[in-house]
Design an enzyme around this catalytic site. Structure first.
Site, PDB file in Angstrom:
ATOM      1  N   ASP A  53       0.843  -1.200   0.000  1.00 30.85           N
ATOM      2  CA  ASP A  53       0.000   0.000   0.000  1.00 30.85           C
ATOM      3  C   ASP A  53       0.880   1.252   0.000  1.00 30.85           C
ATOM      4  O   ASP A  53       1.545   1.558   0.986  1.00 30.85           O
ATOM      5  CB  ASP A  53      -0.889  -0.012   1.250  1.00 30.85           C
ATOM      6  CG  ASP A  53      -1.842   1.158   1.282  1.00 30.85           C
ATOM      7  OD1 ASP A  53      -3.004   0.996   0.863  1.00 30.85           O
ATOM      8  OD2 ASP A  53      -1.426   2.256   1.718  1.00 30.85           O
ATOM      9  N   TYR A  58       3.321   9.771  -0.640  1.00 36.82           N
ATOM     10  CA  TYR A  58       4.434   9.174   0.108  1.00 36.82           C
ATOM     11  C   TYR A  58       5.767   9.378  -0.612  1.00 36.82           C
ATOM     12  O   TYR A  58       6.831   9.225   0.000  1.00 36.82           O
ATOM     13  CB  TYR A  58       4.258   7.666   0.324  1.00 36.82           C
ATOM     14  CG  TYR A  58       3.021   7.213   1.060  1.00 36.82           C
ATOM     15  CD1 TYR A  58       2.198   8.109   1.733  1.00 36.82           C
ATOM     16  CD2 TYR A  58       2.685   5.873   1.095  1.00 36.82           C
ATOM     17  CE1 TYR A  58       1.060   7.664   2.393  1.00 36.82           C
ATOM     18  CE2 TYR A  58       1.557   5.421   1.758  1.00 36.82           C
ATOM     19  CZ  TYR A  58       0.739   6.324   2.401  1.00 36.82           C
ATOM     20  OH  TYR A  58      -0.373   5.868   3.045  1.00 36.82           O
ATOM     21  N   LYS A  83      -2.564   5.940  -4.124  1.00 37.62           N
ATOM     22  CA  LYS A  83      -3.628   6.891  -3.768  1.00 37.62           C
ATOM     23  C   LYS A  83      -3.438   8.206  -4.503  1.00 37.62           C
ATOM     24  O   LYS A  83      -2.306   8.694  -4.625  1.00 37.62           O
ATOM     25  CB  LYS A  83      -3.621   7.157  -2.256  1.00 37.62           C
ATOM     26  CG  LYS A  83      -3.615   5.874  -1.448  1.00 37.62           C
ATOM     27  CD  LYS A  83      -3.752   6.082   0.037  1.00 37.62           C
ATOM     28  CE  LYS A  83      -3.443   4.786   0.760  1.00 37.62           C
ATOM     29  NZ  LYS A  83      -1.995   4.536   0.943  1.00 37.62           N
ATOM     30  N   HIS A 113      -7.058   9.958  -1.625  1.00 39.07           N
ATOM     31  CA  HIS A 113      -6.337   9.870  -0.347  1.00 39.07           C
ATOM     32  C   HIS A 113      -7.100  10.520   0.812  1.00 39.07           C
ATOM     33  O   HIS A 113      -7.059  10.027   1.934  1.00 39.07           O
ATOM     34  CB  HIS A 113      -4.948  10.487  -0.498  1.00 39.07           C
ATOM     35  CG  HIS A 113      -3.927   9.926   0.436  1.00 39.07           C
ATOM     36  ND1 HIS A 113      -2.595   9.896   0.156  1.00 39.07           N
ATOM     37  CD2 HIS A 113      -4.042   9.369   1.666  1.00 39.07           C
ATOM     38  CE1 HIS A 113      -1.940   9.341   1.164  1.00 39.07           C
ATOM     39  NE2 HIS A 113      -2.804   9.024   2.094  1.00 39.07           N
ATOM     40  N   SER A 233       6.326  -1.452   8.722  1.00 44.51           N
ATOM     41  CA  SER A 233       7.604  -1.594   9.413  1.00 44.51           C
ATOM     42  C   SER A 233       8.723  -1.554   8.385  1.00 44.51           C
ATOM     43  O   SER A 233       8.533  -1.922   7.226  1.00 44.51           O
ATOM     44  CB  SER A 233       7.685  -2.899  10.198  1.00 44.51           C
ATOM     45  OG  SER A 233       8.982  -3.017  10.769  1.00 44.51           O
TER      46      SER A 233
HETATM   47  P1  A2P Z   1       9.612   0.316  12.391  1.00 45.97           P
HETATM   48  O1  A2P Z   1       9.093   0.781  11.046  1.00 45.97           O
HETATM   49  O2  A2P Z   1      10.812   1.044  12.851  1.00 45.97           O
HETATM   50  O3  A2P Z   1       9.753  -1.186  12.451  1.00 45.97           O
HETATM   51  P2  A2P Z   1       1.485   1.494  12.172  1.00 45.97           P
HETATM   52  O4  A2P Z   1       1.455   0.285  11.318  1.00 45.97           O
HETATM   53  O5  A2P Z   1       0.342   1.609  13.126  1.00 45.97           O
HETATM   54  O6  A2P Z   1       1.676   2.762  11.385  1.00 45.97           O
HETATM   55  O7  A2P Z   1       2.766   1.361  13.130  1.00 45.97           O
HETATM   56  C1  A2P Z   1       4.069   1.441  12.587  1.00 45.97           C
HETATM   57  C2  A2P Z   1       5.055   1.658  13.714  1.00 45.97           C
HETATM   58  O8  A2P Z   1       5.126   0.494  14.525  1.00 45.97           O
HETATM   59  C3  A2P Z   1       6.438   1.913  13.196  1.00 45.97           C
HETATM   60  O9  A2P Z   1       7.058   2.843  14.056  1.00 45.97           O
HETATM   61  C4  A2P Z   1       7.115   0.540  13.281  1.00 45.97           C
HETATM   62  O10 A2P Z   1       8.500   0.693  13.497  1.00 45.97           O
HETATM   63  C5  A2P Z   1       6.449  -0.056  14.488  1.00 45.97           C
HETATM   64  N1  A2P Z   1       6.295  -1.524  14.360  1.00 45.97           N
HETATM   65  C6  A2P Z   1       5.768  -2.205  13.344  1.00 45.97           C
HETATM   66  N2  A2P Z   1       5.737  -3.519  13.589  1.00 45.97           N
HETATM   67  C7  A2P Z   1       6.282  -3.688  14.789  1.00 45.97           C
HETATM   68  C8  A2P Z   1       6.564  -4.823  15.602  1.00 45.97           C
HETATM   69  N3  A2P Z   1       6.238  -6.043  15.194  1.00 45.97           N
HETATM   70  N4  A2P Z   1       7.157  -4.626  16.809  1.00 45.97           N
HETATM   71  C9  A2P Z   1       7.476  -3.381  17.230  1.00 45.97           C
HETATM   72  N5  A2P Z   1       7.249  -2.270  16.515  1.00 45.97           N
HETATM   73  C10 A2P Z   1       6.660  -2.411  15.300  1.00 45.97           C
END
Ligand code: A2P
Length: 276
Positions: A53, A58, A83, A113, A233
């Site tokens: 996505d 972005y 988007k 968006h 992530s």
């Molecule tokens: P990072 O990108 O440094 O791994 P959302 O999906 O709600 O936007 O959240 C994304 C945030 O959560 C990012 O800061 C990401 O960090 C962090 N994140 C994603 N998956 C995990 C995980 N399994 N454990 C800890 N933090 C995570």
């Protein structure tokens, strides 16, 4: 298969226009264009994700496209969403530019968006983008229930998804109900609260008890609530961990306990405050 049903493997659902959408996606909001984005997308494809996505806003569509090509996974096996940035004028022309950046012939889903300038003006151009073959499905993002209704009054082709901020803490129950009743699947962005919700003690208690991580619990909650879910992530082990969510279930008691974390009052609004 009828709209709303899951595919046999339980990992995709049928949209109102008949297209299938994988329930789990890698979201790449705030992932810088270049190696960081390419690595994230490539790792996700290696971990079995089949849905990425992105968005014009972005600025990382080119990296998504490069990672897709480098992965060796066939284009037709991956669902790509982008988007329309509503600060631009013409969704069809912008779709064409997205396709050039992504290096694909069409995206699977093209979304407005946010409803900047009102919920209806961009839709004619979205329909044109679909008619031109640039997008297989078209949808919206950050639309409240009343904005969905305004759009449905004028749409020739109805949107098939609404992508909104959604998690147990933002459990917009009335918006979910309204979207489902009108044939729109709901996609959950920021399902981990951009990381904030991972530290919640109740989420952690459920995760510890199930020998899972807080991220897996929040993603699983979204799946059990019938949502398409888009965790972000840039770390390989987290990307892999976030995909291990089809081999366990939350009990209905745990789902309801998570529902109780909602701070929106079950609103039918998409946002507490628009940013545009
Ligand atoms: P990072 O990108 O440094 O791994 P959302 O999906 O709600 O936007 O959240 C994304 C945030 O959560 C990012 O800061 C990401 O960090 C962090 N994140 C994603 N998956 C995990 C995980 N399994 N454990 C800890 N933090 C995570």
């Amino acid at each position: 298969m009828a709209a709303g049903e899951l595919t046999q493997d339980g990992r995709a659902r049928v949209l109102a226009d008949g297209n299938e959408i994988p329930l789990l996606a890698l979201g790449v909001w705030q992932v810088p264009d270049g190696p960081e984005c390419e690595d994230s997308v490539r790792w996700a494809l290696e971990a079995g994700y089949r849905h990425i996505d992105t968005a014009q806003a972005y600025g990382n569509e080119a990296s998504v496209g490069r990672a897709l090509r480098d992965s060796g996974v066939a284009r037709e096996d991956v669902f790509i969403t982008t988007k329309f940035y509503p600060g631009s004028k013409d969704p069809e022309a912008e779709a064409q530019r997205s396709l050039e950046r992504l290096g694909v012939d069409a995206v699977d889903l093209y979304i407005v968006h946010w409803p900047q300038g009102g919920p209806t003006w961009a839709w004619e151009g979205m329909q044109r983008a679909q008619r031109s073959g640039y997008a297989r499905s078209i949808g919206i993002s950050n639309f409240s229930a009343s904005e969905v209704d305004e759009l449905l009054k004028v749409a020739e082709v109805a949107p098939v998804v609404n992508q909104v901020q959604f998690s147990p803490f933002e459990f917009r129950r009335d918006l979910l109900t309204a979207c489902e009743a009108r044939g729109l699947a709901l996609e959950a962005y920021s399902p981990l609260g951009t990381g904030r919700h991972l530290r919640d003690p109740q989420v952690a208690e459920i995760a510890d008890r199930l020998n899972r991580t807080p991220a897996q619990v929040l993603i699983r909650w979204a799946l059990q609530r019938g949502l398409i879910v888009l965790p972000k992530s840039t770390h390989r082990e987290r990307i892999e961990q976030n995909a291990q969510v089809f081999d366990f279930e939350l009990t209905s008691a745990d789902v309801e306990a998570l529902d109780g974390l909602d701070a929106t009052g079950g609103t039918d609004r998409a946002l507490e405050q628009p940013w545009w």
